[in-house]
Design a protein around this motif. Structure first.
Motif, PDB file in Angstrom:
ATOM      1  N   HIS A 239      40.097  19.851  65.672  1.00 30.75           N
ATOM      2  CA  HIS A 239      40.458  20.502  66.926  1.00 30.75           C
ATOM      3  C   HIS A 239      40.868  21.947  66.649  1.00 30.75           C
ATOM      4  N   ILE A 240      40.378  22.859  67.461  1.00 27.26           N
ATOM      5  CA  ILE A 240      40.772  24.265  67.353  1.00 27.26           C
ATOM      6  C   ILE A 240      42.127  24.448  68.021  1.00 27.26           C
ATOM      7  N   LYS A 241      42.210  24.095  69.278  1.00 28.58           N
ATOM      8  CA  LYS A 241      43.505  24.009  69.951  1.00 28.58           C
ATOM      9  C   LYS A 241      44.087  22.660  69.583  1.00 28.58           C
ATOM     10  N   PRO A 242      45.269  22.617  68.974  1.00 25.10           N
ATOM     11  CA  PRO A 242      45.794  21.351  68.452  1.00 25.10           C
ATOM     12  C   PRO A 242      45.825  20.239  69.495  1.00 25.10           C
ATOM     13  N   TRP A 243      45.539  19.049  69.047  1.00 27.85           N
ATOM     14  CA  TRP A 243      45.464  17.868  69.906  1.00 27.85           C
ATOM     15  C   TRP A 243      46.703  17.707  70.765  1.00 27.85           C
ATOM     16  N   LYS A 244      47.879  17.950  70.177  1.00 22.36           N
ATOM     17  CA  LYS A 244      49.126  17.736  70.908  1.00 22.36           C
ATOM     18  C   LYS A 244      49.290  18.707  72.064  1.00 22.36           C
ATOM     19  N   ASP A 245      48.576  19.830  72.033  1.00 21.43           N
ATOM     20  CA  ASP A 245      48.701  20.849  73.084  1.00 21.43           C
ATOM     21  C   ASP A 245      47.600  20.743  74.139  1.00 21.43           C
ATOM     22  N   CYS A 246      46.694  19.787  73.968  1.00 22.84           N
ATOM     23  CA  CYS A 246      45.509  19.703  74.824  1.00 22.84           C
ATOM     24  C   CYS A 246      45.715  18.811  76.037  1.00 22.84           C
ATOM     25  N   THR A 247      44.969  19.113  77.101  1.00 24.24           N
ATOM     26  CA  THR A 247      44.805  18.179  78.195  1.00 24.24           C
ATOM     27  C   THR A 247      43.849  17.083  77.748  1.00 24.24           C
ATOM     28  N   ASP A 248      43.744  16.028  78.554  1.00 23.88           N
ATOM     29  CA  ASP A 248      42.828  14.946  78.192  1.00 23.88           C
ATOM     30  C   ASP A 248      41.410  15.471  77.988  1.00 23.88           C
ATOM     31  N   MET A 249      40.960  16.334  78.889  1.00 24.06           N
ATOM     32  CA  MET A 249      39.600  16.839  78.784  1.00 24.06           C
ATOM     33  C   MET A 249      39.423  17.740  77.569  1.00 24.06           C
ATOM     34  N   GLU A 250      40.444  18.552  77.263  1.00 25.35           N
ATOM     35  CA  GLU A 250      40.363  19.428  76.090  1.00 25.35           C
ATOM     36  C   GLU A 250      40.313  18.621  74.801  1.00 25.35           C
ATOM     37  N   LYS A 251      40.971  17.459  74.791  1.00 27.44           N
ATOM     38  CA  LYS A 251      40.951  16.602  73.602  1.00 27.44           C
ATOM     39  C   LYS A 251      39.534  16.157  73.253  1.00 27.44           C
ATOM     40  N   LEU A 252      38.670  16.075  74.261  1.00 25.28           N
ATOM     41  CA  LEU A 252      37.312  15.572  74.052  1.00 25.28           C
ATOM     42  C   LEU A 252      36.243  16.657  74.112  1.00 25.28           C
ATOM     43  N   ASN A 253      36.652  17.868  74.468  1.00 22.74           N
ATOM     44  CA  ASN A 253      35.712  18.980  74.654  1.00 22.74           C
ATOM     45  C   ASN A 253      35.114  19.418  73.316  1.00 22.74           C
ATOM     46  N   GLY A 254      33.785  19.362  73.231  1.00 21.97           N
ATOM     47  CA  GLY A 254      33.123  19.734  71.982  1.00 21.97           C
ATOM     48  C   GLY A 254      33.310  21.181  71.601  1.00 21.97           C
ATOM     49  N   CYS A 255      33.565  22.066  72.591  1.00 19.28           N
ATOM     50  CA  CYS A 255      33.804  23.477  72.281  1.00 19.28           C
ATOM     51  C   CYS A 255      35.195  23.704  71.695  1.00 19.28           C
ATOM     52  N   ASN A 256      36.013  22.687  71.715  1.00 24.10           N
ATOM     53  CA  ASN A 256      37.347  22.773  71.125  1.00 24.10           C
ATOM     54  C   ASN A 256      37.325  22.205  69.704  1.00 24.10           C
ATOM     55  N   GLY A 257      36.200  22.292  69.034  1.00 24.21           N
ATOM     56  CA  GLY A 257      36.145  21.732  67.700  1.00 24.21           C
ATOM     57  C   GLY A 257      35.183  22.443  66.776  1.00 24.21           C
ATOM     58  N   LEU A 258      35.417  22.256  65.509  1.00 28.50           N
ATOM     59  CA  LEU A 258      34.528  22.726  64.451  1.00 28.50           C
ATOM     60  C   LEU A 258      34.320  21.585  63.462  1.00 28.50           C
ATOM     61  N   LEU A 259      33.132  21.488  62.916  1.00 24.60           N
ATOM     62  CA  LEU A 259      32.896  20.573  61.807  1.00 24.60           C
ATOM     63  C   LEU A 259      33.259  21.302  60.513  1.00 24.60           C
ATOM     64  N   LEU A 260      34.241  20.774  59.786  1.00 29.32           N
ATOM     65  CA  LEU A 260      34.722  21.460  58.592  1.00 29.32           C
ATOM     66  C   LEU A 260      34.830  20.496  57.418  1.00 29.32           C
ATOM     67  N   ALA A 261      34.534  21.008  56.236  1.00 32.35           N
ATOM     68  CA  ALA A 261      34.797  20.254  55.020  1.00 32.35           C
ATOM     69  C   ALA A 261      36.303  19.981  54.941  1.00 32.35           C
ATOM     70  N   PRO A 262      36.718  18.870  54.317  1.00 30.86           N
ATOM     71  CA  PRO A 262      38.133  18.489  54.337  1.00 30.86           C
ATOM     72  C   PRO A 262      39.101  19.583  53.887  1.00 30.86           C
ATOM     73  N   HIS A 263      38.755  20.315  52.824  1.00 30.21           N
ATOM     74  CA  HIS A 263      39.693  21.335  52.352  1.00 30.21           C
ATOM     75  C   HIS A 263      39.752  22.528  53.305  1.00 30.21           C
ATOM     76  N   VAL A 264      38.650  22.842  53.968  1.00 31.35           N
ATOM     77  CA  VAL A 264      38.645  23.923  54.957  1.00 31.35           C
ATOM     78  C   VAL A 264      39.412  23.477  56.197  1.00 31.35           C
ATOM     79  N   ASP A 265      39.198  22.218  56.599  1.00 36.77           N
ATOM     80  CA  ASP A 265      39.939  21.650  57.725  1.00 36.77           C
ATOM     81  C   ASP A 265      41.441  21.737  57.488  1.00 36.77           C
ATOM     82  N   HIS A 266      41.863  21.448  56.255  1.00 34.60           N
ATOM     83  CA  HIS A 266      43.284  21.511  55.911  1.00 34.60           C
ATOM     84  C   HIS A 266      43.840  22.918  56.140  1.00 34.60           C
TER      85      HIS A 266
END
Length: 323
Positions: A239-266
């Protein structure tokens, strides 16, 4: 209720729950490297020991000052409470201890500049507790002490002496608090009555970068923008915008995400890196550049346009990126 203690070196006010002092003269190497505290439950004669009893009072988020060889060498944050455990292997101690005791998980940070309390005892002495003190009046340690409480004002003095290095510990404590908040929110979703079981499952899975959220992210993203890895089994939907700060729809919005390798995600999740809308990598000034080098991440990097994610990246740069 948490109190606030001034941090003399920076002027910040830092929230502190409970603070502890652990005397690790015999067990420093094993406990610091292993990330734990361990004590017997009683003395060898079966009698109570207050310094062992204190183990059961430690809670997640508590701060632990590690004292060894006259120095505060490390500071830790408790990541859980005490539980019954077999005795770990200690090279130079523990032969006379029982085989079952109390185990507390602690994430320690060793200090580049350890603090010798005896050198500052005039500052510390007024705040030493009358009972179960970690130090003598002259600043020498007490061999009988294992774990004991540190009064709030004494903790403030120690934090000031440690200085900027303490901010790393506070950052980790804040990460732990955020994880607890997210876990509580996830549990709350299960109890909601305004959405059905399918929606509940998808929202919970989205928190873990799974399910419908990952599917939606994959509609926009084909690989990790930084490493180029494309196998989705080796990528996390972050999640780009952290899950805890999202509305229900933002939690599922594909534009609110990036596919990242685990160390980059960290790094992205912890606010150590972010991106401009044009795809330029932003590196937090708090990140050790050696980490980038060892993980083969160029400090100057453009990952391609991220205009689809622009709204969420603006939030990430303002509220998540460490400055």
């Amino acid at each position: 209720m948490n109190q606030h203690i001034p941090l003399p070196s920076t002027g910040n006010l830092l929230p502190i729950a409970n603070c502890w002092w652990v005397n690790q003269n015999q067990t420093y190497t094993e406990e610091i490297s292993g990330g734990f505290l361990w004590s017997p439950k009683t003395k060898s004669n079966g009698h109570r020991n207050q310094f062992y009893d204190y183990m059961t009072d430690v809670r997640s988020g508590d701060i632990v000052f590690s004292f060894s060889d006259t120095l505060i060498k490390a500071v830790g944050i408790a990541t859980g409470g005490a539980y019954s455990s077999a005795k770990p292997v200690f090279d130079k101690a523990g032969d006379n201890w029982s085989n079952i005791g109390w185990f507390v998980p602690i994430e320690f940070t060793e200090l580049a500049r350890p603090v010798r309390p005896k050198d500052h005892i005039d500052q510390i002495r007024p705040y030493l507790p009358e009972k179960y003190s970690p130090l003598q009046e002259n600043g020498d340690g007490l061999q009988s002490v294992y774990l004991t409480r540190v009064p709030q004002h004494m903790a403030g003095i120690l934090i000031g002496l440690i200085g900027r290095e303490y901010e790393t510990v506070i950052g980790r404590r804040q990460d732990l608090e955020q994880e607890i908040v997210c876990s509580n929110l996830e549990a709350a979703i299960v109890g909601r009555t305004d959405i059905g079981p399918t929606m509940k499952e998808q929202l919970v899975k989205s928190r873990r970068g799974q399910g419908l959220f990952k599917i939606n992210v994959r509609r926009n993203e084909k690989a990790c923008r930084v490493t180029g890895v494309s196998d989705p089994r080796n990528l996390r939907a972050s999640h780009i915008k952290p899950w805890k700060d999202c509305t229900d729809m933002e939690k599922l919005n594909g534009c609110n995400g990036l596919l990242l390798a685990p160390h980059v995600d960290h790094l992205f999740d912890k606010g150590m890196i972010s991106f401009t809308d044009n795809g330029d990598l932003i590196v937090s000034p708090l990140l050790d550049r050696e980490i980038l080098r060892r993980w083969s991440i160029p400090e100057v990097l453009n990952v391609g346009s991220l205009h689809k994610q622009a709204m969420f990246l603006a939030f990430h740069r303002k509220w998540v990126l460490k400055k």
